[in-house]
Scaffold this motif. Structure first.
Motif, PDB file in Angstrom:
ATOM      1  N   ALA A   1       0.838  -1.205   0.000  1.00 49.73           N
ATOM      2  CA  ALA A   1       0.000   0.000   0.000  1.00 49.73           C
ATOM      3  C   ALA A   1       0.872   1.254   0.000  1.00 49.73           C
ATOM      4  O   ALA A   1       0.610   2.210  -0.738  1.00 49.73           O
ATOM      5  CB  ALA A   1      -0.934  -0.004   1.209  1.00 49.73           C
ATOM      6  N   VAL A   2       1.930   1.246   0.815  1.00 48.41           N
ATOM      7  CA  VAL A   2       2.837   2.396   0.854  1.00 48.41           C
ATOM      8  C   VAL A   2       3.500   2.592  -0.502  1.00 48.41           C
ATOM      9  O   VAL A   2       3.555   3.712  -1.026  1.00 48.41           O
ATOM     10  CB  VAL A   2       3.901   2.226   1.971  1.00 48.41           C
ATOM     11  N   LEU A   3       3.988   1.523  -1.111  1.00 52.58           N
ATOM     12  CA  LEU A   3       4.669   1.638  -2.404  1.00 52.58           C
ATOM     13  C   LEU A   3       3.726   2.151  -3.488  1.00 52.58           C
ATOM     14  O   LEU A   3       4.107   3.012  -4.301  1.00 52.58           O
ATOM     15  CB  LEU A   3       5.274   0.294  -2.817  1.00 52.58           C
ATOM     16  N   VAL A   4       2.508   1.638  -3.508  1.00 60.97           N
ATOM     17  CA  VAL A   4       1.552   2.071  -4.534  1.00 60.97           C
ATOM     18  C   VAL A   4       1.204   3.547  -4.339  1.00 60.97           C
ATOM     19  O   VAL A   4       1.191   4.320  -5.303  1.00 60.97           O
ATOM     20  CB  VAL A   4       0.288   1.190  -4.514  1.00 60.97           C
ATOM     21  N   LEU A   5       0.950   3.944  -3.103  1.00 60.64           N
ATOM     22  CA  LEU A   5       0.602   5.344  -2.861  1.00 60.64           C
ATOM     23  C   LEU A   5       1.777   6.273  -3.148  1.00 60.64           C
ATOM     24  O   LEU A   5       1.617   7.329  -3.764  1.00 60.64           O
ATOM     25  CB  LEU A   5       0.130   5.534  -1.418  1.00 60.64           C
ATOM     26  N   ARG A   6       2.968   5.895  -2.714  1.00 61.65           N
ATOM     27  CA  ARG A   6       4.147   6.762  -2.886  1.00 61.65           C
ATOM     28  C   ARG A   6       4.603   6.837  -4.331  1.00 61.65           C
ATOM     29  O   ARG A   6       4.853   7.910  -4.850  1.00 61.65           O
ATOM     30  CB  ARG A   6       5.324   6.247  -2.033  1.00 61.65           C
ATOM     31  N   TYR A   7       4.729   5.688  -4.991  1.00 63.51           N
ATOM     32  CA  TYR A   7       5.399   5.665  -6.291  1.00 63.51           C
ATOM     33  C   TYR A   7       4.462   5.555  -7.481  1.00 63.51           C
ATOM     34  O   TYR A   7       4.799   6.019  -8.563  1.00 63.51           O
ATOM     35  CB  TYR A   7       6.451   4.556  -6.312  1.00 63.51           C
ATOM     36  N   PHE A   8       3.293   4.950  -7.325  1.00 63.99           N
ATOM     37  CA  PHE A   8       2.346   4.910  -8.438  1.00 63.99           C
ATOM     38  C   PHE A   8       1.448   6.140  -8.407  1.00 63.99           C
ATOM     39  O   PHE A   8       1.238   6.801  -9.411  1.00 63.99           O
ATOM     40  CB  PHE A   8       1.500   3.634  -8.416  1.00 63.99           C
ATOM     41  N   ASN A   9       0.904   6.457  -7.220  1.00 61.51           N
ATOM     42  CA  ASN A   9       0.034   7.624  -7.088  1.00 61.51           C
ATOM     43  C   ASN A   9       0.825   8.909  -6.869  1.00 61.51           C
ATOM     44  O   ASN A   9       0.247   9.981  -6.806  1.00 61.51           O
ATOM     45  CB  ASN A   9      -0.966   7.426  -5.946  1.00 61.51           C
TER      46      ASN A   9
END
Length: 169
Positions: free
Chosen positions: A120-128
């Motif tokens: 969740a952290v990776l998706v929010l930080r780097y994708f979003n």
């Protein structure tokens, strides 16, 4: 019998049209299942619709909707339940077209090896492309937790990624 609509239906419909795909893609990156991603995105949008009249900051709708997607995903992963694969007649939907589809598929597969909270952290930080503080607000945790979860998640991701040859070297 005619169905009356809420006064905010037009506003919500415009927001839905603009944001549903991005929410579904975020959910897919979290769960790696298009059908489950659709459910997560729909749950977020339903909660958003129900809360719409109470929302005073419509400039923060994307953050609120992402937060609901992530929380719903994390809540489902905390539940201990029997999961099984469901066979369908249709092939799975492909990832969104990317400049290098092979790398995108490999990255998505490696991302599924990362624990849910770190994912969740990776998706929010780097994708979003959210900042540390925005990610912390979304997950209701400290900035330090976001940083440590991102570092651990990236380390796990690196373990599951093959080395790609660098072009032009």
């Amino acid at each position: 019998m005619s169905r009356s609509s809420a006064p905010w239906d037009g506003e919500f419909s415009a927001y839905f049209a603009r944001s549903a795909r991005a929410l579904r893609t975020t959910a897919y990156l979290l769960c790696r299942d298009w059908h489950r991603a659709e459910d997560l995105a729909q749950a977020a949008l339903l909660k958003l619709y129900l809360a719409w009249p109470r929302l005073s900051h419509h400039d923060a709708l994307d953050a609120y909707a992402r937060r609901v997607v992530v929380r719903t995903f994390l809540a489902e992963n905390r539940r201990v339940r029997f999961r099984r694969e469901h066979l369908t007649d249709a092939p799975p939907e492909p990832l969104s077209p990317e400049p290098d589809v092979e790398q995108s598929v490999v990255l998505a597969d490696a991302l599924s090896a990362v624990p849910p909270r770190q994912r969740a952290v990776l998706v929010l930080r780097y994708f979003n492309d959210l900042s540390v503080d925005e990610t912390a607000r979304t997950l209701r945790c400290s900035a330090g937790t976001v940083k440590s979860q991102a570092a651990r998640g990236l380390a796990t991701l690196r373990l599951h990624l093959p080395a790609f040859p660098m072009e032009g070297r």
